[in-house]
Design an enzyme around this catalytic site. Structure first.
Site, PDB file in Angstrom:
ATOM      1  N   LYS A  71       0.878  -1.217   0.175  1.00 48.96           N
ATOM      2  CA  LYS A  71      -0.106  -0.069   0.216  1.00 48.96           C
ATOM      3  C   LYS A  71       0.858   1.248  -0.109  1.00 48.96           C
ATOM      4  CE  LYS A  71      -4.131  -1.622   2.303  1.00 48.96           C
ATOM      5  NZ  LYS A  71      -5.132  -1.235   3.237  1.00 48.96           N
ATOM      6  N   ASN A  92      -4.730   1.998  -1.519  1.00 48.75           N
ATOM      7  CA  ASN A  92      -5.278   0.603  -1.764  1.00 48.75           C
ATOM      8  C   ASN A  92      -6.022   0.478  -3.074  1.00 48.75           C
ATOM      9  OD1 ASN A  92      -7.583   1.974  -1.406  1.00 48.75           O
ATOM     10  ND2 ASN A  92      -8.642   0.234  -0.282  1.00 48.75           N
ATOM     11  N   ASP A 107     -10.346   2.631   1.830  1.00 53.05           N
ATOM     12  CA  ASP A 107     -10.631   2.136   3.049  1.00 53.05           C
ATOM     13  C   ASP A 107     -11.613   3.069   3.841  1.00 53.05           C
ATOM     14  OD1 ASP A 107      -9.368  -0.313   3.203  1.00 53.05           O
ATOM     15  OD2 ASP A 107      -7.521   0.506   3.869  1.00 53.05           O
ATOM     16  N   ALA A 134      -6.012   1.445   8.965  1.00 49.30           N
ATOM     17  CA  ALA A 134      -7.445   1.645   9.114  1.00 49.30           C
ATOM     18  C   ALA A 134      -8.037   2.985   9.964  1.00 49.30           C
ATOM     19  CB  ALA A 134      -8.275   0.295   9.599  1.00 49.30           C
ATOM     20  N   GLY A 248     -18.269  -3.960  10.415  1.00 49.60           N
ATOM     21  CA  GLY A 248     -17.263  -3.893   9.525  1.00 49.60           C
ATOM     22  C   GLY A 248     -17.547  -4.563   8.166  1.00 49.60           C
TER      23      GLY A 248
END
Ligand code: NDP
Length: 283
Positions: A71, A92, A107, A134, A248
């Site tokens: 990434k 990403n 994300d 994250a 999630g």
């Protein structure tokens, strides 16, 4: 009638890659929307990444995802970074516009899209647990979406402060750091709480996020980044206190929707993607 046997090509460059379910999610959505598109799950190390990127461009891929460990490394091969990708410092999702490569980070966008199904981020006070990749993506995207404040709760001070600095220096949100010691109390004015740590991820499903659950109150949104299992201990505890919960898996689905839109322009039906994940990992 002339046929067109050219497919839209997309995929993922990661290492390891075998357990990444994104290919199943994307191809189900491509089929559902009658797109002649493919998603190839490729095992690519950082050493092989340059060749893979050049190969994708040579073959006219529409774009590709990068996951661990590529990434950050991939940025060196790109022509431009979108605003949030620049702030997050990781990419990403890459979009190929006739050989001109744009790096995105989807994300956090996936999180915000998922959040919008239950709450508008504008003017809200966020508490984000964790300060890894994250958490950073969620913090940046929530701030860019108009959050009033972002509180980062983390054990490691350096990592936590780094996220606070990114938000303070580049967005209109105020940002503060709370060191994570013992069971943290969530400030009363918090509207949206996000577990952005890996606590609770399968197989460690019995692990508890160390917060004082009595500091949660009805009407707050409690979101988890953990996609497997979808219902974590945190979400069960939060629901018992009258909080609105968000799993999630919604974040994962919405991230895939954003990726698909960037590559094909199609606004994908998230329920098709969700059904694949529920089928693979259990609802
Ligand atoms: P990182 O390794 O970059 O960061 C992990 C963070 O969690 C760190 O801040 C770490 O704190 C914190 N942490 C880990 N264990 C504990 C603990 N026991 N107590 C307190 N803090 C802890 O991971 P990522 O940010 O890349 O990923 C985090 C999770 O998010 C993963 O489970 C991943 O699967 C999930 N994820 C979900 C997505 C989705 O679409 N649903 C998308 C992306 C990620 P410290 O800094 O103090 O070490």
């Amino acid at each position: 009638m002339a046929h067109n046997f050219m497919s839209i090509l997309t995929g993922s460059f990661a290492y390891p890659a075998a357990e990444n379910p994104t290919v199943a999610v994307m191809e189900a959505a491509y089929r559902h929307h009658n797109l002649n598109a493919r998603y190839l799950n490729c095992e690519v190390t950082p050493q092989q990444l340059g060749d893979a990127v050049h190969g994708a461009v040579a073959m006219g891929w529409a774009g590709f995802n990068c996951s661990i460990p590529n990434k950050v490394e991939v940025i060196g091969y790109l022509d431009e970074l979108a605003e949030s990708a620049k702030l997050i410092g990781a990419v990403n999702c890459v979009i190929n516009r006739d050989g001109y490569l744009i790096g995105e980070n989807t994300d956090g966008k996936g999180f915000v899209e998922s959040l919008r199904t239950v709450a508008d981020p504008t003017g809200k006070n966020f508490a984000i647990l964790g300060a890894g990749g994250a958490a950073r993506a969620i913090a940046v995207e929530s701030a860019l979406a108009g959050a009033a404040s972002i509180t980062i709760v983390n054990r490691d001070l350096g990592r936590g402060q780094a996220v606070v600095d990114i938000i303070s220096e580049n967005t209109n949100s105020t940002a503060t750091f709370i060191p994570w010691v013992g069971d943290v109390r969530i400030p009363k004015s918090t509207d949206i709480i996000v577990n952005a740590t890996s606590i609770g991820l399968f197989p460690d499903v019995d692990a508890r996020v160390p917060i004082d659950v009595d500091s949660l109150h009805a009407g707050q949104v409690v979101a988890d980044v953990i996609h497997n299992p979808p219902i974590t201990h945190l979400l069960t505890d939060a629901a018992a206190r009258g909080c609105i919960t968000l799993d999630g898996r919604g974040m994962l689905v919405n991230q895939a929707r954003v990726n698909m839109n960037l590559w094909t322009g199609v606004d994908a039906d998230g329920s098709v993607m969700r059904a694949v994940l529920d089928d693979l990992f259990g609802a």
